[in-house]
Enzyme design. Structure first.
Site, PDB file in Angstrom:
ATOM      1  N   HIS A   1      -5.800  -7.635  -3.254  1.00  0.00           N
ATOM      2  CA  HIS A   1      -6.716  -6.782  -2.493  1.00  0.00           C
ATOM      3  C   HIS A   1      -7.255  -5.718  -3.443  1.00  0.00           C
ATOM      4  O   HIS A   1      -6.535  -5.202  -4.302  1.00  0.00           O
ATOM      5  CB  HIS A   1      -6.039  -6.181  -1.261  1.00  0.00           C
ATOM      6  CG  HIS A   1      -5.036  -5.104  -1.524  1.00  0.00           C
ATOM      7  ND1 HIS A   1      -5.397  -3.788  -1.767  1.00  0.00           N
ATOM      8  CD2 HIS A   1      -3.686  -5.122  -1.555  1.00  0.00           C
ATOM      9  CE1 HIS A   1      -4.310  -3.057  -1.937  1.00  0.00           C
ATOM     10  NE2 HIS A   1      -3.254  -3.835  -1.816  1.00  0.00           N
TER      11      HIS A   1
ATOM     12  N   ASP B   1      -9.142  -2.953  -2.359  1.00  0.00           N
ATOM     13  CA  ASP B   1      -9.299  -1.632  -1.761  1.00  0.00           C
ATOM     14  C   ASP B   1      -8.068  -0.792  -2.084  1.00  0.00           C
ATOM     15  O   ASP B   1      -7.008  -1.322  -2.435  1.00  0.00           O
ATOM     16  CB  ASP B   1      -9.492  -1.721  -0.249  1.00  0.00           C
ATOM     17  CG  ASP B   1      -8.317  -2.383   0.462  1.00  0.00           C
ATOM     18  OD1 ASP B   1      -7.768  -3.371  -0.073  1.00  0.00           O
ATOM     19  OD2 ASP B   1      -7.935  -1.909   1.543  1.00  0.00           O
TER      20      ASP B   1
ATOM     21  N   HIS C   1       0.586   4.010  -3.503  1.00  0.00           N
ATOM     22  CA  HIS C   1       0.231   5.179  -2.686  1.00  0.00           C
ATOM     23  C   HIS C   1       0.769   6.485  -3.263  1.00  0.00           C
ATOM     24  O   HIS C   1       0.687   7.526  -2.600  1.00  0.00           O
ATOM     25  CB  HIS C   1       0.715   5.017  -1.235  1.00  0.00           C
ATOM     26  CG  HIS C   1       0.226   3.778  -0.562  1.00  0.00           C
ATOM     27  ND1 HIS C   1       0.463   3.521   0.777  1.00  0.00           N
ATOM     28  CD2 HIS C   1      -0.481   2.707  -1.021  1.00  0.00           C
ATOM     29  CE1 HIS C   1      -0.080   2.356   1.109  1.00  0.00           C
ATOM     30  NE2 HIS C   1      -0.651   1.848   0.014  1.00  0.00           N
TER      31      HIS C   1
ATOM     32  N   GLU D   1      -7.337  -4.473   3.046  1.00  0.00           N
ATOM     33  CA  GLU D   1      -5.894  -4.721   3.197  1.00  0.00           C
ATOM     34  C   GLU D   1      -5.135  -3.445   3.516  1.00  0.00           C
ATOM     35  O   GLU D   1      -4.181  -3.462   4.305  1.00  0.00           O
ATOM     36  CB  GLU D   1      -5.339  -5.365   1.924  1.00  0.00           C
ATOM     37  CG  GLU D   1      -3.900  -5.868   2.052  1.00  0.00           C
ATOM     38  CD  GLU D   1      -2.830  -4.821   1.746  1.00  0.00           C
ATOM     39  OE1 GLU D   1      -1.638  -5.102   1.993  1.00  0.00           O
ATOM     40  OE2 GLU D   1      -3.166  -3.725   1.253  1.00  0.00           O
ATOM     41  N   GLU D   2      -5.500  -2.340   2.884  1.00  0.00           N
ATOM     42  CA  GLU D   2      -4.760  -1.105   3.114  1.00  0.00           C
ATOM     43  C   GLU D   2      -4.853  -0.644   4.568  1.00  0.00           C
ATOM     44  O   GLU D   2      -3.912  -0.056   5.098  1.00  0.00           O
ATOM     45  CB  GLU D   2      -5.263   0.000   2.175  1.00  0.00           C
ATOM     46  CG  GLU D   2      -4.973  -0.236   0.693  1.00  0.00           C
ATOM     47  CD  GLU D   2      -3.502  -0.147   0.354  1.00  0.00           C
ATOM     48  OE1 GLU D   2      -2.666   0.040   1.271  1.00  0.00           O
ATOM     49  OE2 GLU D   2      -3.161  -0.269  -0.840  1.00  0.00           O
TER      50      GLU D   2
ATOM     51  N   ASP E   1      -1.469  -0.779  -7.279  1.00  0.00           N
ATOM     52  CA  ASP E   1      -1.689  -1.265  -5.910  1.00  0.00           C
ATOM     53  C   ASP E   1      -3.168  -1.273  -5.597  1.00  0.00           C
ATOM     54  O   ASP E   1      -3.679  -0.336  -5.007  1.00  0.00           O
ATOM     55  CB  ASP E   1      -0.915  -0.363  -4.939  1.00  0.00           C
ATOM     56  CG  ASP E   1      -0.967  -0.844  -3.511  1.00  0.00           C
ATOM     57  OD1 ASP E   1      -1.211  -2.048  -3.300  1.00  0.00           O
ATOM     58  OD2 ASP E   1      -0.779  -0.020  -2.603  1.00  0.00           O
TER      59      ASP E   1
ATOM     60  N   GLU F   1       0.322  -8.694  -5.541  1.00  0.00           N
ATOM     61  CA  GLU F   1       0.795  -7.325  -5.295  1.00  0.00           C
ATOM     62  C   GLU F   1       1.903  -6.998  -6.302  1.00  0.00           C
ATOM     63  O   GLU F   1       2.568  -7.890  -6.839  1.00  0.00           O
ATOM     64  CB  GLU F   1       1.355  -7.210  -3.877  1.00  0.00           C
ATOM     65  CG  GLU F   1       0.311  -7.270  -2.782  1.00  0.00           C
ATOM     66  CD  GLU F   1      -0.104  -5.891  -2.290  1.00  0.00           C
ATOM     67  OE1 GLU F   1       0.097  -4.902  -3.023  1.00  0.00           O
ATOM     68  OE2 GLU F   1      -0.662  -5.821  -1.169  1.00  0.00           O
TER      69      GLU F   1
END
Length: 406
Positions: A78, A80, A377, A145-146, A111, A171
């Protein structure tokens, strides 16, 4: 030289290239639903790397292809990211893409744009090796995805009828092979009371006190949840993430309460079980029948950058596959062939797009990605250039191993 030596040589040769690709991606802000600029850049990067085909799907994800075999495997990243958070906690510009001392710095470096960069390098390697084997190799750079993990793949499978035979999530795994993770769901609990003037609370029935008892019931439920049979994924969890209480005024007994729950689901747990547990525990705590406890699953209804009206319930099924599965064993073989040592086989703590491919649609999957899960994050996010080289080699090697040509 054999395939293994060719792949290792090219992965090393493209080490700086892969790091630069990641740096350029990090420099493009791409929060969920606003990924157009980075998607356009990835299309260009895949074309420059010689991919056989590159397209953008109806939701906004980039789909690249190398090869034209009868079987299909998809490597997914992903592209985003979450937002930056408190900028004062960052020691560098979150969108600098700084490459320094073997690290790439910035939001999304682990990430999970690192996986995307290694995928582009792997596609370039496969093209330069002239790969024309049994597999059509897809590289998917997916959106949103987030905000709603797996919705991009739910769309691809259910709307565009694109369902690969095998799936690899890139990931972050710290270059370990992962074969599962817990699922998750979100729930909203609504409770009702009876309002009265704040000077005479005995005339009413406080929804606030019900909410307090309900929250403590969720603490008890969390303690009572059990791990899966082989204790691979571990126990599920439930967390009260928000409480909202309302009444007619600040001088009144509140008559409405809402609890928002984050529920992590281990193997054998699903949405029906989780909702029934919440109803049971809260019913017992507040002394009311279960039908008085309203539990609902919210819908995700945000629009992506292509403004397509597509949504889903906030339910993301658990998945794991056995260690003796063909794909897991091919991953282990690819790792051993490349580096002459045993890989660590484990699981994620967090959730990935495999909730859709494997949790919903039962496509065999593994994970293997650059960077560390703990970087996700977090402020001052980084990933290692070494990991990018390792992963680009692994992704290029896996199709050969699957068809026995290592």
């Amino acid at each position: 030289m054999g395939v293994r030596d060719d792949i290792l040589k090219k992965a090393k040769e493209y080490r700086d290239y892969t790091a630069q690709v990641l740096s350029e991606m990090v420099q493009i802000k791409s929060y969920s639903g606003d990924e157009e600029a980075v998607c356009r850049k990835i299309v260009q990067m895949c074309q420059d790397a010689g991919f056989d085909e590159v397209r953008i799907d109806g939701l906004g994800s980039v789909i690249g292809r190398v090869g034209n075999g009868p079987k299909t495997i998809a490597f997914d990243a992903h592209i985003d990211t979450v937002e930056v958070g408190d900028p004062d906690q960052w020691k560098f510009d979150p969108f600098s893409g700084l490459i320094k001392e073997g690290l790439i710095h910035g939001r999304g470096s682990s990430d999970q744009k690192g996986g995307a960069a290694s995928m582009i390098a792997a596609g370039r390697i496969l093209k330069e090796l002239g790969y024309s084997g049994e597999y059509t190799v897809y590289f998917t750079f997916t959106v949103m995805e987030e905000d709603c993990d797996g919705m991009c793949w739910k769309y691809l499978i259910e709307e565009e009828k694109f369902k690969p035979d095998l799936f690899v999530s890139t990931e972050p795994t710290s270059c370990r092979i992962y074969r599962g993770h817990r699922g998750r769901m979100e729930m909203m609990v609504r409770l009702k009371g009876v309002s009265s003037h704040g000077s005479a609370p005995e005339r009413g029935e406080s929804a606030a006190y019900k909410a307090a008892r309900a929250a403590l019931a969720m603490e008890k439920l969390n303690a009572d949840l059990q791990p899966d049979d082989d204790n691979f994924l571990g126990k599920g969890t439930v967390v009260v993430s928000q409480i909202d209480v309302k009444g007619p005024s600040q001088c009144a007994v509140p008559d409405q309460a809402m609890l928002y729950l984050d529920r992590r689901l281990t193997w054998g747990e699903d949405k029906e079980l989780a909702i029934a547990q919440v109803k049971k525990y809260i019913s017992e705590a507040i002394g009311e029948s279960e039908d008085k406890v309203q539990v609902e699953m919210p819908m995700y209804e945000e629009l992506g950058w292509k403004k397509l009206d597509y949504h889903q319930e906030l339910y993301f099924p658990t998945w794991k596959i056995p260690e003796d599965n063909k794909l897991v064993q091919a991953g282990v073989s690819a790792y051993k062939d490349l580096w002459n040592k045993e890989p660590v086989v484990d699981k994620w703590t967090f959730s990935t797009n495999a909730v859709a491919t494997t949790g919903r649609h039962k496509i065999p999957a593994i994970g293997f990605g650059p960077g560390d899960e703990a970087q996700a994050h977090a402020p001052n996010e980084i990933t290692r250039v070494d990991d990018l080289e390792i992963c680009s080699a692994f992704y290029a090697m896996l199709p050969y191993v699957l068809e026995g040509k290592n």
